[in-house]
Design a protein around this motif. Structure first.
Motif, PDB file in Angstrom:
ATOM      1  N   SER A  22       0.846  -1.205   0.000  1.00 16.85           N
ATOM      2  CA  SER A  22       0.000   0.000   0.000  1.00 16.85           C
ATOM      3  C   SER A  22       0.879   1.252   0.000  1.00 16.85           C
ATOM      4  CB  SER A  22      -0.895   0.022   1.244  1.00 16.85           C
ATOM      5  OG  SER A  22      -1.658  -1.166   1.320  1.00 16.85           O
ATOM      6  N   ASP A  33      -5.111   2.806  -0.258  1.00 15.30           N
ATOM      7  CA  ASP A  33      -4.789   1.476  -0.809  1.00 15.30           C
ATOM      8  C   ASP A  33      -5.106   0.368   0.188  1.00 15.30           C
ATOM      9  OD1 ASP A  33      -3.845   2.576  -3.138  1.00 15.30           O
ATOM     10  OD2 ASP A  33      -1.732   2.518  -2.529  1.00 15.30           O
ATOM     11  N   ARG A  43      -7.460   0.056   2.235  1.00 17.22           N
ATOM     12  CA  ARG A  43      -8.875  -0.320   2.255  1.00 17.22           C
ATOM     13  C   ARG A  43      -9.259  -1.167   1.045  1.00 17.22           C
ATOM     14  NH1 ARG A  43     -13.134   4.398   3.046  1.00 17.22           N
ATOM     15  NH2 ARG A  43     -11.479   5.293   4.325  1.00 17.22           N
ATOM     16  N   ARG A  44      -8.446  -1.114   0.004  1.00 19.80           N
ATOM     17  CA  ARG A  44      -8.726  -1.918  -1.199  1.00 19.80           C
ATOM     18  C   ARG A  44      -8.140  -3.313  -1.092  1.00 19.80           C
ATOM     19  NH1 ARG A  44      -6.246   2.655  -3.887  1.00 19.80           N
ATOM     20  NH2 ARG A  44      -7.793   4.325  -3.813  1.00 19.80           N
ATOM     21  N   ARG A  45      -7.326  -3.559  -0.074  1.00 22.06           N
ATOM     22  CA  ARG A  45      -6.701  -4.863   0.083  1.00 22.06           C
ATOM     23  C   ARG A  45      -7.684  -5.832   0.745  1.00 22.06           C
ATOM     24  NH1 ARG A  45      -4.112  -2.884  -3.117  1.00 22.06           N
ATOM     25  NH2 ARG A  45      -2.141  -1.804  -2.875  1.00 22.06           N
TER      26      ARG A  45
END
Ligand code: FNR
Length: 350
Positions: A326, A331, A333-335
């Motif tokens: 990230s 980023d 939160r998108r993982r």
């Protein structure tokens, strides 16, 4: 009056040395796992932790949440921790300004702008004190310290364990509505360690609240703090309810789901490491909040003691960012996030 200030110093003593984090309480962040990325393709120096809060740019997504003010000792805590916030680009909150509203000569212990001129700064007042002060009274408290926003704290669990505490909790939403009309996005509504859940958060958002700090269960328990001061019935009730609340991980994930993207969400309550901060960001928080660990480090080692504690937290957060690949906070939160065990039970019910 004198009793508010005395009570505050008794609270500081208990938090510095007492057992105010019951060991059976949990944030449930141990039920959250982030996924390792073996090929981060990032330079550690390029990890960018910056974020927006109260119209300002933070260099790190961290808030030192409101703790104190009103006595000389409290003034030193505020100065040291605000200095730390200025150094590292964190946000900072003072503690309840009730002491200041009762005795304006106590205002000096809440003043931090001399050491923290650019920090995103929050004032602080309890919901029912705000009702008594009215919108103009609350605005005067905020302006008197040059704050960027005002934190309104909810603490029904604590009040019920205090002999002098409030017992009538009606009319709370009406107070929030009046404040949000006046303060807009400068208002933050927070709990104090028992958590804000999705139903309350949704209603707050409908009233126009744009900043919420869930302040969940798993760290400092204010019911426990009051239990340690109480005798008789209240001491027994305090013991019974010192693990009452919505765990921070459950509150964070469910509130983000309930309020959607337009609320700035702070997750606090029991966050003690940078990795835990990364986990709440992954669960949907914009900012991680911390009170007790930095207070304790300051009490033990002054400003430089708090600096050392913060260094470890920041390094852990950066490492978690890097190892999840990230580059920026969003980023995270998108993982993928693994949620196990009791957290899954909470999220199924909320
Ligand atoms: C607090 N907290 C608090 N909150 C608030 O809104 N007004 C206040 O005056 C105080 N006072 C206070 C004093 C001290 C010494 C501590 C440790 C905490 C609550 C704090 O902001 C936070 O919500 C909880 O403590 C949970 O975070 P931690 O301590 O588990 O990181």
């Amino acid at each position: 009056d004198e009793t508010t200030a005395k009570r505050k110093d008794a609270h500081l003593d208990l938090c510095a040395t007492g057992d105010v984090e019951p060991s059976q309480n949990s944030t449930l962040l141990e039920c959250v796992k982030l996924v390792h990325c073996a090929m981060p393709e990032l330079d550690a120096a390029d990890v960018d932790l910056s974020t927006e809060f109260l119209g300002k740019r933070l260099r790190c997504p961290l808030l030192i949440t409101g703790m104190t003010g009103g006595t000389e000792r409290a003034g030193k805590v505020n100065k040291d921790l605000a200095t730390l916030a200025e150094r590292h680009g964190l946000a900072f909150g003072v503690g309840s300004q009730r002491a200041m509203s009762e005795a304006p000569e106590r205002a000096a212990s809440f003043q931090v702008r001399d050491v923290a001129p650019t920090v995103a700064l929050l004032g602080n007042i309890g919901l029912y004190q705000a009702a008594r002060l009215g919108v103009d009274g609350v605005r005067r408290l905020m302006d008197a310290i040059g704050a960027d926003g005002m934190a309104l704290h909810l603490n029904a669990g604590q009040e019920l364990t205090q002999p002098e505490g409030d017992r009538d909790f009606r009319g709370g939403y009406a107070v929030v509505e009046g404040l949000v009309k006046a303060f807009g996005a400068r208002l933050l509504v927070k709990e104090t360690g028992c958590g804000i859940g999705p139903d309350v958060a949704r209603r707050l958002r409908e009233l126009g609240v744009r900043n919420i700090d869930v302040s969940g269960l798993g760290g400092t328990s204010w019911v426990r703090v009051e239990q340690l001061r109480a005798t008789g019935l209240l001491a027994q009730l305090g013991a019974e309810f010192s693990s009452w609340g919505i765990p921070t991980a459950a509150a964070t994930a469910s509130v983000r789901q309930a309020v959607g993207p337009e609320v700035r969400l702070v997750a606090s309550g029991g966050i003690r490491t940078g990795l835990e901060a990364a986990k709440v960001l992954a669960l949907g928080a914009d900012i991680a909040g911390m009170a007790l660990p930095l207070f304790k480090a300051q009490q033990e080692g002054g400003l430089e003691g708090a600096e050392k504690a913060l260094q470890v937290i920041l390094a852990g957060l950066r490492q978690a960012m890097l190892l999840t690949g990230s580059k920026v906070c969003a980023d995270l939160r998108r993982r993928p996030v693994i949620k196990t065990g009791e957290l899954k039970d909470w999220l199924a019910a909320l």
